[in-house]
Design a protein around this motif. Structure first.
Motif, mmCIF file in Angstrom:
data_model
loop_
_atom_site.group_PDB
_atom_site.id
_atom_site.type_symbol
_atom_site.label_atom_id
_atom_site.label_comp_id
_atom_site.label_asym_id
_atom_site.label_seq_id
_atom_site.Cartn_x
_atom_site.Cartn_y
_atom_site.Cartn_z
ATOM 1 N N LEU A 1 0.836 -1.201 0.000
ATOM 2 C CA LEU A 1 0.000 0.000 0.000
ATOM 3 C C LEU A 1 0.871 1.252 0.000
ATOM 4 C CD1 LEU A 1 -2.921 1.025 0.111
ATOM 5 C CD2 LEU A 1 -2.759 0.974 2.601
ATOM 6 N N SER A 2 1.943 1.223 0.758
ATOM 7 C CA SER A 2 2.856 2.364 0.826
ATOM 8 C C SER A 2 3.525 2.623 -0.523
ATOM 9 C CB SER A 2 3.921 2.107 1.899
ATOM 10 O OG SER A 2 4.872 3.148 1.914
ATOM 11 N N LEU B 1 2.399 1.755 -3.532
ATOM 12 C CA LEU B 1 1.395 2.221 -4.497
ATOM 13 C C LEU B 1 1.208 3.728 -4.388
ATOM 14 C CD1 LEU B 1 -1.365 -0.543 -4.257
ATOM 15 C CD2 LEU B 1 0.264 -0.204 -6.110
ATOM 16 N N HIS B 2 1.125 4.220 -3.156
ATOM 17 C CA HIS B 2 0.911 5.650 -2.938
ATOM 18 C C HIS B 2 2.164 6.467 -3.249
ATOM 19 C CE1 HIS B 2 -2.580 4.709 0.060
ATOM 20 N NE2 HIS B 2 -2.943 4.611 -1.209
ATOM 21 N N LYS B 3 3.312 5.942 -2.879
ATOM 22 C CA LYS B 3 4.564 6.691 -3.043
ATOM 23 C C LYS B 3 4.937 6.855 -4.515
ATOM 24 C CE LYS B 3 9.478 6.616 -1.807
ATOM 25 N NZ LYS B 3 10.532 5.881 -1.057
ATOM 26 N N HIS B 4 4.766 5.798 -5.292
ATOM 27 C CA HIS B 4 5.231 5.809 -6.682
ATOM 28 C C HIS B 4 4.100 5.976 -7.700
ATOM 29 C CE1 HIS B 4 9.306 4.698 -5.501
ATOM 30 N NE2 HIS B 4 8.773 3.823 -4.655
ATOM 31 N N HIS B 5 2.870 6.086 -7.218
ATOM 32 C CA HIS B 5 1.711 6.286 -8.098
ATOM 33 C C HIS B 5 1.630 5.185 -9.169
ATOM 34 C CE1 HIS B 5 1.274 10.219 -6.214
ATOM 35 N NE2 HIS B 5 2.535 10.463 -6.493
ATOM 36 N N ARG C 1 0.047 1.066 -10.122
ATOM 37 C CA ARG C 1 -1.181 0.282 -9.935
ATOM 38 C C ARG C 1 -0.913 -1.205 -9.747
ATOM 39 N NH1 ARG C 1 -4.720 1.642 -14.950
ATOM 40 N NH2 ARG C 1 -6.066 0.103 -13.941
ATOM 41 N N ASP D 1 -3.662 -2.653 -7.356
ATOM 42 C CA ASP D 1 -4.267 -1.742 -6.388
ATOM 43 C C ASP D 1 -5.646 -2.239 -5.971
ATOM 44 O OD1 ASP D 1 -5.357 -1.322 -8.892
ATOM 45 O OD2 ASP D 1 -5.274 0.862 -8.794
ATOM 46 N N ARG E 1 -6.973 -2.844 -2.205
ATOM 47 C CA ARG E 1 -8.215 -2.238 -1.690
ATOM 48 C C ARG E 1 -9.138 -3.293 -1.114
ATOM 49 N NH1 ARG E 1 -8.097 0.708 -6.586
ATOM 50 N NH2 ARG E 1 -9.769 -0.623 -7.385
ATOM 51 N N SER F 1 -7.815 -4.371 2.216
ATOM 52 C CA SER F 1 -7.733 -3.346 3.255
ATOM 53 C C SER F 1 -9.061 -3.237 3.985
ATOM 54 C CB SER F 1 -7.367 -1.990 2.640
ATOM 55 O OG SER F 1 -6.122 -2.056 2.002
#
Length: 215
Positions: free
Chosen positions: A24-25, A27-31, A33, A50, A54, A57
């Motif tokens: 999850l980290s 995915l958010h950091k490097h944008h 999928r 992703d 989801r 999560s």
């Protein structure tokens, strides 16, 4: 055009013992999928998206359950085995995989090791390059008989006017059997003379107006 010419070579990956929180980290950091999962020898063993993250999560309303699930290892939610491609595979063959399987990315493997990733965006950029739309040009669609030697015959009109062909592709005309459409991108901003030449032919028909792409 080959896969190795369009693939991303810097691939962000995880090991199976990494957690869902780790994924999850990233995915958010490097944008991104998708994250491929590899072993210590860089052999591809799975992939997570992703959507997988989801679905795994939990609700943010329960912080205790939330953290417990996020601490699960990634191998519990990864997809395996993985459909892959080879760096020397042709661009259009991989496009068929994307279309038939409805994938958003395909890992690239050589000698069993992960060396790259191809995404929908990479395919779209390759298509733009192949059609010549990235630079100033004029587009002409010409209806022609579907016969041997037709491309050579039509190209003669451009060579006689010393006009460079940037790209050419074809598509069928379902409403008119025995014909097809040739789509040319030519390096001229004033194609009126060559259009006039083509219109003089009784065999070919210009079916779309020219368009200058730098307007």
């Amino acid at each position: 055009m080959f896969v190795k010419e369009i693939m991303k070579k810097k691939v962000i990956s995880l090991k199976k013992h990494n957690t869902i929180a780790d994924a999850l980290s990233l995915l958010h950091k490097h944008h991104i999928r998708h994250i491929p999962i590899v072993d210590d020898d860089q052999h591809l063993i799975g992939i997570v998206s992703d959507r997988d993250i989801r679905d795994a999560s939990p609700s943010i309303l329960d912080s205790e359950i939330n953290q417990a699930l996020l601490d699960h290892t990634i191998d519990q939610i990864m997809s395996s085995p993985v459909v892959t491609t080879h760096p020397d595979e042709l661009f259009e063959e991989v496009a068929n995989i994307f279309y038939e399987k409805e994938f958003a990315c395909v890992p690239v493997v050589h000698q069993k090791k992960l060396i790259g990733m191809v995404t929908e965006k990479d395919l779209l950029y390759a298509f733009i390059q192949l059609t010549g739309t990235q630079g100033p040009s004029t587009r002409l669609e010409i209806r022609v008989p579907d016969r041997v030697g037709i491309l050579s015959d039509v190209s003669t009109f451009f060579s006689k006017r010393n006009i460079k062909i940037v790209s050419v592709y074809t598509y069928p005309t379902p409403q008119q059997s025995g014909f097809k459409i040739l789509v040319f991108r030519i390096q001229t901003m004033n194609p009126m003379n060559v259009i006039h030449d083509i219109k003089q032919s009784k065999e070919f028909e210009v079916v779309t107006p020219m368009r200058e792409d730098n307007e």
